[in-house]
Design a protein around this motif. Structure first.
Motif, PDB file in Angstrom:
ATOM      1  N   THR A 154     -24.531   2.230  -4.909  1.00  0.00           N
ATOM      2  CA  THR A 154     -24.657   0.624  -5.204  1.00  0.00           C
ATOM      3  C   THR A 154     -24.296   0.161  -7.297  1.00  0.00           C
ATOM      4  O   THR A 154     -23.049  -0.202  -6.788  1.00  0.00           O
ATOM      5  CB  THR A 154     -25.831   0.157  -5.230  1.00  0.00           C
ATOM      6  OG1 THR A 154     -26.676  -0.584  -3.762  1.00  0.00           O
ATOM      7  CG2 THR A 154     -26.253  -1.371  -5.871  1.00  0.00           C
ATOM      8  N   GLU A 155     -24.453   1.454  -7.695  1.00  0.00           N
ATOM      9  CA  GLU A 155     -23.906   2.156  -8.826  1.00  0.00           C
ATOM     10  C   GLU A 155     -22.569   1.847  -9.332  1.00  0.00           C
ATOM     11  O   GLU A 155     -22.100   1.059 -10.079  1.00  0.00           O
ATOM     12  CB  GLU A 155     -25.113   2.620  -9.813  1.00  0.00           C
ATOM     13  CG  GLU A 155     -26.374   1.589 -10.258  1.00  0.00           C
ATOM     14  CD  GLU A 155     -27.622   3.416 -10.529  1.00  0.00           C
ATOM     15  OE1 GLU A 155     -26.588   4.233 -10.947  1.00  0.00           O
ATOM     16  OE2 GLU A 155     -28.357   3.245 -10.664  1.00  0.00           O
ATOM     17  N   ARG A 207     -16.308  -0.556  -9.697  1.00  0.00           N
ATOM     18  CA  ARG A 207     -15.435  -1.473  -8.605  1.00  0.00           C
ATOM     19  C   ARG A 207     -14.826  -0.069  -7.036  1.00  0.00           C
ATOM     20  O   ARG A 207     -14.319  -0.237  -7.608  1.00  0.00           O
ATOM     21  CB  ARG A 207     -14.078  -1.543 -10.028  1.00  0.00           C
ATOM     22  CG  ARG A 207     -14.986  -2.544 -10.277  1.00  0.00           C
ATOM     23  CD  ARG A 207     -13.827  -3.143 -11.185  1.00  0.00           C
ATOM     24  NE  ARG A 207     -14.789  -4.425 -12.295  1.00  0.00           N
ATOM     25  CZ  ARG A 207     -14.473  -5.139 -12.470  1.00  0.00           C
ATOM     26  NH1 ARG A 207     -13.650  -5.691 -11.785  1.00  0.00           N
ATOM     27  NH2 ARG A 207     -14.514  -5.843 -13.395  1.00  0.00           N
ATOM     28  N   TRP A 208     -16.084   0.669  -7.017  1.00  0.00           N
ATOM     29  CA  TRP A 208     -15.618   1.670  -5.962  1.00  0.00           C
ATOM     30  C   TRP A 208     -15.950   0.421  -4.492  1.00  0.00           C
ATOM     31  O   TRP A 208     -17.009   0.458  -5.172  1.00  0.00           O
ATOM     32  CB  TRP A 208     -16.403   2.507  -6.153  1.00  0.00           C
ATOM     33  CG  TRP A 208     -15.788   3.622  -7.466  1.00  0.00           C
ATOM     34  CD1 TRP A 208     -15.906   3.954  -8.585  1.00  0.00           C
ATOM     35  CD2 TRP A 208     -14.483   4.443  -7.362  1.00  0.00           C
ATOM     36  NE1 TRP A 208     -15.240   5.047  -8.943  1.00  0.00           N
ATOM     37  CE2 TRP A 208     -14.683   4.970  -8.457  1.00  0.00           C
ATOM     38  CE3 TRP A 208     -13.084   4.674  -5.903  1.00  0.00           C
ATOM     39  CZ2 TRP A 208     -13.027   5.935  -8.868  1.00  0.00           C
ATOM     40  CZ3 TRP A 208     -12.314   5.435  -6.402  1.00  0.00           C
ATOM     41  CH2 TRP A 208     -12.124   6.483  -8.005  1.00  0.00           C
ATOM     42  N   GLU A 209     -15.768   1.003  -3.649  1.00  0.00           N
ATOM     43  CA  GLU A 209     -15.855   0.443  -2.411  1.00  0.00           C
ATOM     44  C   GLU A 209     -16.385   1.566  -1.913  1.00  0.00           C
ATOM     45  O   GLU A 209     -15.681   3.124  -1.652  1.00  0.00           O
ATOM     46  CB  GLU A 209     -15.528  -0.569  -1.999  1.00  0.00           C
ATOM     47  CG  GLU A 209     -13.943  -0.347  -1.585  1.00  0.00           C
ATOM     48  CD  GLU A 209     -13.104  -1.569  -0.796  1.00  0.00           C
ATOM     49  OE1 GLU A 209     -12.375  -0.735  -0.205  1.00  0.00           O
ATOM     50  OE2 GLU A 209     -13.759  -2.088  -1.590  1.00  0.00           O
ATOM     51  N   LEU A 210     -17.035   1.530  -0.705  1.00  0.00           N
ATOM     52  CA  LEU A 210     -17.139   2.591   0.517  1.00  0.00           C
ATOM     53  C   LEU A 210     -15.923   3.183   1.526  1.00  0.00           C
ATOM     54  O   LEU A 210     -15.734   2.363   2.369  1.00  0.00           O
ATOM     55  CB  LEU A 210     -18.510   2.375   1.619  1.00  0.00           C
ATOM     56  CG  LEU A 210     -19.188   3.569   2.322  1.00  0.00           C
ATOM     57  CD1 LEU A 210     -19.268   5.078   1.525  1.00  0.00           C
ATOM     58  CD2 LEU A 210     -19.415   3.238   3.344  1.00  0.00           C
ATOM     59  N   ALA A 211     -15.270   3.662   1.662  1.00  0.00           N
ATOM     60  CA  ALA A 211     -14.263   3.652   2.692  1.00  0.00           C
ATOM     61  C   ALA A 211     -14.922   4.974   3.848  1.00  0.00           C
ATOM     62  O   ALA A 211     -14.475   5.057   4.911  1.00  0.00           O
ATOM     63  CB  ALA A 211     -12.911   5.090   2.187  1.00  0.00           C
ATOM     64  N   ARG A 212     -15.325   5.975   3.503  1.00  0.00           N
ATOM     65  CA  ARG A 212     -16.065   6.892   4.789  1.00  0.00           C
ATOM     66  C   ARG A 212     -16.943   7.480   4.339  1.00  0.00           C
ATOM     67  O   ARG A 212     -17.419   7.543   2.886  1.00  0.00           O
ATOM     68  CB  ARG A 212     -14.788   7.397   5.171  1.00  0.00           C
ATOM     69  CG  ARG A 212     -15.207   8.773   6.210  1.00  0.00           C
ATOM     70  CD  ARG A 212     -13.748   9.921   6.199  1.00  0.00           C
ATOM     71  NE  ARG A 212     -13.434  10.302   7.478  1.00  0.00           N
ATOM     72  CZ  ARG A 212     -13.280  11.390   7.710  1.00  0.00           C
ATOM     73  NH1 ARG A 212     -12.061  11.440   6.795  1.00  0.00           N
ATOM     74  NH2 ARG A 212     -13.833  12.294   8.751  1.00  0.00           N
ATOM     75  N   THR A 213     -17.980   7.760   5.320  1.00  0.00           N
ATOM     76  CA  THR A 213     -18.997   8.811   5.486  1.00  0.00           C
ATOM     77  C   THR A 213     -18.978   9.859   6.544  1.00  0.00           C
ATOM     78  O   THR A 213     -18.283   9.320   7.341  1.00  0.00           O
ATOM     79  CB  THR A 213     -20.548   7.942   5.457  1.00  0.00           C
ATOM     80  OG1 THR A 213     -20.482   7.339   6.752  1.00  0.00           O
ATOM     81  CG2 THR A 213     -20.511   6.762   4.354  1.00  0.00           C
TER      82      THR A 213
END
Length: 77
Positions: free
Chosen positions: A41-42, A48-54
């Protein structure tokens, strides 16, 4: 909780592909879900990062790929 600093260009660190820059975070299996959520979240709010893959590996270690748009300044001269 560990942020990866290993320099393997194909997997770790910073990469630019197309119009996005990627960052890989490695979270060990002892990292609590609330701590991982707070970290991501931080990164999203302030970096300004977004989740692309886990990816959850067999030992419980988690790899998280974050991406953000590359903004290029265009000269007006």
């Amino acid at each position: 909780m560990e942020i990866s600093t290993t320099r393997r260009p194909a997997v770790q660190g910073w990469r630019a592909r197309g119009e996005y820059a990627y960052r890989v975070l490695t979270l060990d299996r002892g990292t609590r879900v609330n701590d991982a959520r707070r970290l991501l979240t931080e990164e999203a709010e302030y970096g300004r990062w977004e989740l692309a893959r886990t990816l959850v590996q067999a030992g419980g270690e988690r790899k998280v790929w974050l991406r953000r748009k590359i903004i290029r300044a265009v000269s007006t001269l």
